[in-house]
Design an enzyme around this catalytic site. Sequence first.
Site, mmCIF file in Angstrom:
data_model
loop_
_atom_site.group_PDB
_atom_site.id
_atom_site.type_symbol
_atom_site.label_atom_id
_atom_site.label_comp_id
_atom_site.label_asym_id
_atom_site.label_seq_id
_atom_site.Cartn_x
_atom_site.Cartn_y
_atom_site.Cartn_z
ATOM 1 N N TYR A 1 42.314 -9.391 -22.659
ATOM 2 C CA TYR A 1 41.209 -8.429 -22.779
ATOM 3 C C TYR A 1 40.937 -7.702 -21.462
ATOM 4 O O TYR A 1 40.221 -6.711 -21.429
ATOM 5 C CB TYR A 1 39.927 -9.121 -23.246
ATOM 6 C CG TYR A 1 40.004 -9.681 -24.653
ATOM 7 C CD1 TYR A 1 40.961 -9.237 -25.566
ATOM 8 C CD2 TYR A 1 39.123 -10.652 -25.075
ATOM 9 C CE1 TYR A 1 41.034 -9.752 -26.840
ATOM 10 C CE2 TYR A 1 39.190 -11.174 -26.365
ATOM 11 C CZ TYR A 1 40.159 -10.723 -27.235
ATOM 12 O OH TYR A 1 40.235 -11.243 -28.500
ATOM 13 N N LYS B 1 50.728 -20.430 -26.494
ATOM 14 C CA LYS B 1 51.981 -20.135 -27.198
ATOM 15 C C LYS B 1 53.120 -20.217 -26.183
ATOM 16 O O LYS B 1 53.800 -19.223 -25.901
ATOM 17 C CB LYS B 1 51.907 -18.740 -27.840
ATOM 18 C CG LYS B 1 50.937 -18.658 -29.001
ATOM 19 C CD LYS B 1 51.508 -19.217 -30.297
ATOM 20 C CE LYS B 1 52.585 -18.279 -30.846
ATOM 21 N NZ LYS B 1 53.214 -18.890 -32.056
ATOM 22 N N ASP C 1 35.840 -18.723 -33.792
ATOM 23 C CA ASP C 1 35.223 -18.166 -35.004
ATOM 24 C C ASP C 1 35.651 -18.953 -36.240
ATOM 25 O O ASP C 1 34.850 -19.204 -37.139
ATOM 26 C CB ASP C 1 35.588 -16.691 -35.187
ATOM 27 C CG ASP C 1 34.593 -15.783 -34.475
ATOM 28 O OD1 ASP C 1 33.774 -16.322 -33.695
ATOM 29 O OD2 ASP C 1 34.627 -14.562 -34.692
ATOM 30 N N ASP D 1 38.876 -16.727 -28.824
ATOM 31 C CA ASP D 1 38.052 -15.816 -29.620
ATOM 32 C C ASP D 1 38.256 -16.110 -31.105
ATOM 33 O O ASP D 1 37.307 -16.276 -31.883
ATOM 34 C CB ASP D 1 38.502 -14.378 -29.289
ATOM 35 C CG ASP D 1 37.524 -13.340 -29.790
ATOM 36 O OD1 ASP D 1 36.498 -13.714 -30.390
ATOM 37 O OD2 ASP D 1 37.805 -12.139 -29.596
ATOM 38 N N ASP E 1 49.012 -21.366 -32.986
ATOM 39 C CA ASP E 1 49.107 -21.124 -34.432
ATOM 40 C C ASP E 1 49.015 -22.441 -35.195
ATOM 41 O O ASP E 1 48.323 -22.537 -36.215
ATOM 42 C CB ASP E 1 50.380 -20.340 -34.792
ATOM 43 C CG ASP E 1 51.639 -20.939 -34.181
ATOM 44 O OD1 ASP E 1 51.542 -21.718 -33.222
ATOM 45 O OD2 ASP E 1 52.746 -20.630 -34.679
#
Length: 373
Positions: free
Chosen positions: A143, A198, A259, A255, A231
């Site tokens: 970001y 990852k 959620d 993020d 993942d």
Amino acid sequence: MSDSYSLLILPGDGIGPEVMAEVVKIVDWFGANRGMSFDVSHDLVGGSAYDRHGVPLADETMARAQAVDAVLLGAVGGPKYDDLDFSVKPERGLLRLRKEMDLFANLRPAQCFDALADFSSLKREVVAGLDILIVRELTSGVYFGEPRGIHADDNGDNEGGRVGINTQRYTSGEIRRVARAAFELAMRRGNKVCSMEKANVMESGILWREEVQWVHDNEYPDVELSHMYADNGAMQLVRNPRQFDVIVTDNLFGDILSDAAAMLTGSLGMLPSASLGAPMANGRPKALYEPVHGSAPDIAGQGKANPIACILSFAMALRYSFDQGEAAAELERAVERVLADGVRTADLMGPEGGTPVSTSQMGDRIVAALAAG
Ligand code: NAD
């Protein structure tokens, strides 16, 4: 450390002041009954600050936030401010706090109270008793990384002729400091950290894994550490979330994973959060506590808001800023008892019914449960 704590309360907009009024009752109760002394000040943030000062966070408020032991924020924003210039939008007040306090570790607990297990999108037996904590790196990663932007890309076979670029970039120092935060937190809980990245496809993921391992081996060898691809982590969170204690991950994965974890517990009105920075001279970390929800303009001013997310944010302040873990647990147990008694704000009212209460009645019930011990 003394038992005297400075607290800056920024109620903000919409339901922010309504839910914060209930937190103040709780703060007063702990002050009167548990030998803690709170030096509480109040100030403006978001739209309410814009209305008064023409900016969503005045410099004096920023300076105060830097000086206190903990900042407690309600929520910012609302339709009244939708057309303001981006630079003075209510959310900019919150972003300024996070940035200037350098709050690099965002803590999102996902805790499922038994009485609300049927609100989860997962089966009761998967989520009942769930208590995990996601630590998300908040100030770096994709970001913020440079280069970024949308550029012309005239390569002959690029239909549309543009390219969009963001850069995932982490320094070892950035990874080590958030890893330390996660290990410290784990030591106060179940003593287990799972780091997610990852590393199979990203160099920044390889560095992440190596640096988290380094911090573990050199500084926290007694905390159990595991690594998981993000993942797979997403899959495990919905398959068997109770396998986790503390999850530490980067800004982007955090993020998304936080959620997803939030929805394990049901209502938005129940979710607290904390953002922590580096330790100050007194050893306490820079800290901002806030509910995950926004200013809920659709129910503002109607006494319908659920104050529990904000109250549980204060419980996090007790635990992480004031080192009052027992008081935090006492407050969480009081919330649990009130819910077990079927006391419900409108957002928690399921098919099985319950005793409907307003925002302030919910606060009163929780204070009464604290007093009942
Ligand atoms: P929201 O979280 O304010 O509301 C989403 C839905 O959840 C609404 O139906 C609302 O009534 C309900 N809800 C939220 N909190 C609740 C509570 N405590 N009790 C009962 N119901 C609750 O999100 P939104 O509607 O997308 O945004 C509204 C405003 O809040 C916008 O201006 C947005 O920018 C701002 N916002 C601020 C923050 C923040 O301050 N951290 C976070 C998200 C959104």
